[in-house]
Design a protein around this motif. Structure first.
Motif, PDB file in Angstrom:
ATOM      1  N   LEU A 120      74.244 -52.643   8.344  1.00 54.53           N
ATOM      2  CA  LEU A 120      73.467 -53.345   9.354  1.00 54.53           C
ATOM      3  C   LEU A 120      73.627 -52.533  10.639  1.00 54.53           C
ATOM      4  N   GLY A 121      72.779 -51.527  10.789  1.00 50.53           N
ATOM      5  CA  GLY A 121      72.868 -50.623  11.933  1.00 50.53           C
ATOM      6  C   GLY A 121      71.888 -51.001  13.021  1.00 50.53           C
ATOM      7  N   GLY A 122      71.616 -50.046  13.910  1.00 50.29           N
ATOM      8  CA  GLY A 122      70.699 -50.358  14.992  1.00 50.29           C
ATOM      9  C   GLY A 122      70.625 -49.287  16.048  1.00 50.29           C
ATOM     10  N   ILE A 123      70.232 -49.690  17.247  1.00 50.65           N
ATOM     11  CA  ILE A 123      69.912 -48.764  18.325  1.00 50.65           C
ATOM     12  C   ILE A 123      71.052 -47.808  18.660  1.00 50.65           C
ATOM     13  N   GLY A 124      72.294 -48.288  18.608  1.00 49.28           N
ATOM     14  CA  GLY A 124      73.416 -47.432  18.977  1.00 49.28           C
ATOM     15  C   GLY A 124      73.665 -46.306  17.988  1.00 49.28           C
ATOM     16  N   PRO A 125      74.187 -46.638  16.801  1.00 55.43           N
ATOM     17  CA  PRO A 125      74.546 -45.574  15.861  1.00 55.43           C
ATOM     18  C   PRO A 125      73.371 -44.835  15.242  1.00 55.43           C
ATOM     19  N   GLN A 126      72.184 -45.456  15.189  1.00 57.16           N
ATOM     20  CA  GLN A 126      71.049 -44.793  14.547  1.00 57.16           C
ATOM     21  C   GLN A 126      70.064 -44.144  15.528  1.00 57.16           C
ATOM     22  N   ALA A 127      70.308 -44.250  16.814  1.00 55.60           N
ATOM     23  CA  ALA A 127      69.407 -43.609  17.780  1.00 55.60           C
ATOM     24  C   ALA A 127      70.168 -42.992  18.952  1.00 55.60           C
ATOM     25  N   LEU A 128      70.895 -43.816  19.702  1.00 56.33           N
ATOM     26  CA  LEU A 128      71.565 -43.317  20.899  1.00 56.33           C
ATOM     27  C   LEU A 128      72.652 -42.297  20.586  1.00 56.33           C
ATOM     28  N   SER A 129      73.307 -42.439  19.440  1.00 52.63           N
ATOM     29  CA  SER A 129      74.404 -41.528  19.104  1.00 52.63           C
ATOM     30  C   SER A 129      73.933 -40.100  18.860  1.00 52.63           C
ATOM     31  N   VAL A 130      72.675 -39.926  18.510  1.00 51.05           N
ATOM     32  CA  VAL A 130      72.170 -38.584  18.189  1.00 51.05           C
ATOM     33  C   VAL A 130      72.310 -37.626  19.373  1.00 51.05           C
ATOM     34  N   PRO A 131      71.817 -37.974  20.570  1.00 52.92           N
ATOM     35  CA  PRO A 131      72.016 -37.058  21.696  1.00 52.92           C
ATOM     36  C   PRO A 131      73.399 -37.163  22.333  1.00 52.92           C
ATOM     37  N   LEU A 132      74.114 -38.242  22.048  1.00 51.55           N
ATOM     38  CA  LEU A 132      75.397 -38.467  22.716  1.00 51.55           C
ATOM     39  C   LEU A 132      76.533 -37.637  22.142  1.00 51.55           C
ATOM     40  N   TYR A 133      76.579 -37.546  20.816  1.00 52.71           N
ATOM     41  CA  TYR A 133      77.728 -36.936  20.153  1.00 52.71           C
ATOM     42  C   TYR A 133      77.380 -35.533  19.645  1.00 52.71           C
ATOM     43  N   LEU A 134      78.169 -34.556  20.074  1.00 57.44           N
ATOM     44  CA  LEU A 134      77.935 -33.186  19.657  1.00 57.44           C
ATOM     45  C   LEU A 134      78.268 -32.987  18.185  1.00 57.44           C
ATOM     46  N   LYS A 135      79.198 -33.785  17.663  1.00 52.96           N
ATOM     47  CA  LYS A 135      79.624 -33.651  16.272  1.00 52.96           C
ATOM     48  C   LYS A 135      79.492 -34.986  15.542  1.00 52.96           C
ATOM     49  N   LEU A 136      78.293 -35.520  15.491  1.00 53.50           N
ATOM     50  CA  LEU A 136      78.045 -36.764  14.774  1.00 53.50           C
ATOM     51  C   LEU A 136      78.245 -36.511  13.274  1.00 53.50           C
ATOM     52  N   PRO A 137      79.082 -37.321  12.592  1.00 51.20           N
ATOM     53  CA  PRO A 137      79.418 -37.014  11.196  1.00 51.20           C
ATOM     54  C   PRO A 137      78.319 -37.333  10.187  1.00 51.20           C
ATOM     55  N   TYR A 138      77.207 -37.861  10.628  1.00 54.85           N
ATOM     56  CA  TYR A 138      76.100 -38.194   9.732  1.00 54.85           C
ATOM     57  C   TYR A 138      74.785 -37.917  10.452  1.00 54.85           C
ATOM     58  N   ASP A 139      73.717 -37.825   9.700  1.00 54.36           N
ATOM     59  CA  ASP A 139      72.378 -37.642  10.258  1.00 54.36           C
ATOM     60  C   ASP A 139      71.587 -38.921   9.984  1.00 54.36           C
ATOM     61  N   PRO A 140      71.257 -39.681  11.031  1.00 52.87           N
ATOM     62  CA  PRO A 140      70.547 -40.951  10.806  1.00 52.87           C
ATOM     63  C   PRO A 140      69.245 -40.807  10.033  1.00 52.87           C
ATOM     64  N   LEU A 141      68.586 -39.666  10.152  1.00 49.97           N
ATOM     65  CA  LEU A 141      67.304 -39.474   9.486  1.00 49.97           C
ATOM     66  C   LEU A 141      67.432 -38.983   8.050  1.00 49.97           C
ATOM     67  N   LYS A 142      68.524 -38.301   7.735  1.00 51.14           N
ATOM     68  CA  LYS A 142      68.672 -37.690   6.412  1.00 51.14           C
ATOM     69  C   LYS A 142      69.666 -38.415   5.505  1.00 51.14           C
ATOM     70  N   ASP A 143      70.626 -39.110   6.089  1.00 54.28           N
ATOM     71  CA  ASP A 143      71.727 -39.678   5.293  1.00 54.28           C
ATOM     72  C   ASP A 143      71.547 -41.141   4.937  1.00 54.28           C
ATOM     73  N   PHE A 144      70.387 -41.722   5.290  1.00 48.77           N
ATOM     74  CA  PHE A 144      70.150 -43.135   4.990  1.00 48.77           C
ATOM     75  C   PHE A 144      68.744 -43.346   4.427  1.00 48.77           C
ATOM     76  N   GLU A 145      68.613 -44.400   3.641  1.00 49.24           N
ATOM     77  CA  GLU A 145      67.302 -44.907   3.225  1.00 49.24           C
ATOM     78  C   GLU A 145      67.021 -46.140   4.079  1.00 49.24           C
ATOM     79  N   ALA A 146      65.931 -46.121   4.811  1.00 44.89           N
ATOM     80  CA  ALA A 146      65.552 -47.283   5.610  1.00 44.89           C
ATOM     81  C   ALA A 146      65.174 -48.431   4.682  1.00 44.89           C
ATOM     82  N   VAL A 147      65.632 -49.635   5.013  1.00 43.88           N
ATOM     83  CA  VAL A 147      65.309 -50.830   4.227  1.00 43.88           C
ATOM     84  C   VAL A 147      64.368 -51.744   5.008  1.00 43.88           C
ATOM     85  N   SER A 148      64.759 -52.107   6.241  1.00 49.03           N
ATOM     86  CA  SER A 148      63.896 -52.973   7.044  1.00 49.03           C
ATOM     87  C   SER A 148      64.376 -53.002   8.493  1.00 49.03           C
ATOM     88  N   LEU A 149      63.433 -53.001   9.419  1.00 52.06           N
ATOM     89  CA  LEU A 149      63.730 -53.293  10.825  1.00 52.06           C
ATOM     90  C   LEU A 149      63.832 -54.806  10.919  1.00 52.06           C
TER      91      LEU A 149
END
Length: 329
Positions: A98-127
């Motif tokens: 159950l993710g959202g704006i923080g870990p799946q969007a804001l973290s991308v520009p925030l963290y230089l070494k994010l351990p996952y890729d929100p676009l590649k490492d997940f299957e979207a289920v539903s907003l």
């Protein structure tokens, strides 16, 4: 006897057999899914919006499918720890995020070494939902609207304190947008969650802050806080008399949104089955009524809508992060 042709035929037969058996098993697993407990990870502590959505969706999935839905709060690093756990989980549909704006969007520009890729490492289920944020000030601050707040901040650069639930939160990004738009200088004070920020605003420890609407609104009604605007594209149902930032000339909107995800590689049929059930759940009137009390608007979209929304959010907030030089080492 031509051993070459014989071996070739055997090899082809084995390949076909190997392909057919797993396909049949996979189809059976999809048809019967789920056959055991499902785990939903909420990447923030219990009691917040992520936890609320995970537990309510989990309860109704359990009722519909006759299998337990176990909720695990795995918090830390602005939701990145729990998100990473799901990204690395088996892609079988039994571990969801159950993710959202923080870990799946804001973290991308925030963290230089994010351990996952929100676009590649997940299957979207539903907003699944969105929740507005309210800009409030402590009554000791002599301002009654956003225009007066900007004027005060310009007259006293670096003296107005602006709180947020954390460094890199949506509320922090909202502050940075306001600073960029107006050229004001305010001191950012990050806290460890929406509740600590709320306490700091009530006590006057910080003067100004955006927060999820259900926390400050009751205190706005009693006069212990003063509301200036909501940071949404439309007025909040809980507070229709309070204008949006955009209405006042500051196009700032960052609803706290929530989305349901599975690990990348989860069978498409399984994702589709979960998505369809979640959309049914989010359309239940009794769930909508319960969520509305907290200012949460239930959405429920197909997977592609969540994917598109996430891409747009990453693009939007990356621009803000770069313009304001926001990053977390």
């Amino acid at each position: 006897m031509n051993y070459g042709n014989t071996l070739k035929q055997i090899a082809i037969t084995c390949v076909v057999a190997a392909a057919l058996v797993p396909a049949g098993d996979a189809q059976a697993q999809t048809t019967n899914f789920p056959t055991r407990a499902i785990r939903i990870i909420a990447p923030f502590p219990a009691g917040g919006g992520y936890d609320f959505m995970a537990r309510n969706i989990g309860q109704r999935l359990s009722e519909a499918w006759g299998q337990p839905a176990l909720i695990e709060n795995r918090s830390g690093a602005n939701g990145n720890i729990g998100s990473d756990a799901v990204a690395k989980a088996p892609p079988d549909g039994y571990t969801l995020l159950l993710g959202g704006i923080g870990p799946q969007a804001l973290s991308v520009p925030l963290y230089l070494k994010l351990p996952y890729d929100p676009l590649k490492d997940f299957e979207a289920v539903s907003l699944v939902a969105a929740q507005p944020n309210l800009l409030v000030v402590h009554p000791s601050l002599p301002v009654k609207n956003v225009k007066e707040l900007i004027a005060l901040a310009k007259a006293k650069p670096g003296e107005v304190t602006f709180g947020s639930p954390s460094n890199g939160s949506g509320q922090h990004f909202g502050l940075e947008q306001l600073k960029i738009m107006t050229g004001v200088s305010m001191v950012h004070v990050p806290y460890k969650g929406a509740a600590p920020l709320h306490s700091a605003l009530l006590s006057g420890e910080v003067s100004v802050g955006f927060n999820i609407i259900q926390l400050p609104l009751p205190y706005v009604k009693t006069g212990r806080l003063r509301a200036l605007a909501t940071a949404s594209t439309k007025r909040a149902a809980l507070a229709p008399d309070i204008p949006t930032m955009a209405e006042l000339g500051y196009p700032i909107d960052f609803d706290t949104w929530y989305g349901l995800y599975a690990p990348a590689g989860t069978p498409k049929d399984v994702v589709a089955k979960i998505s369809a059930e979640v959309m049914r759940i989010l359309a239940l009137q009794e769930f909508k009524d319960r969520a509305a009390v907290l200012g949460v608007e239930l959405l429920g979209t197909p997977p592609d809508r969540l994917s598109a929304h996430m891409r747009n959010e990453i693009t939007r907030w990356t621009k803000v992060a770069r313009a304001a030089n926001i990053k977390v080492e």
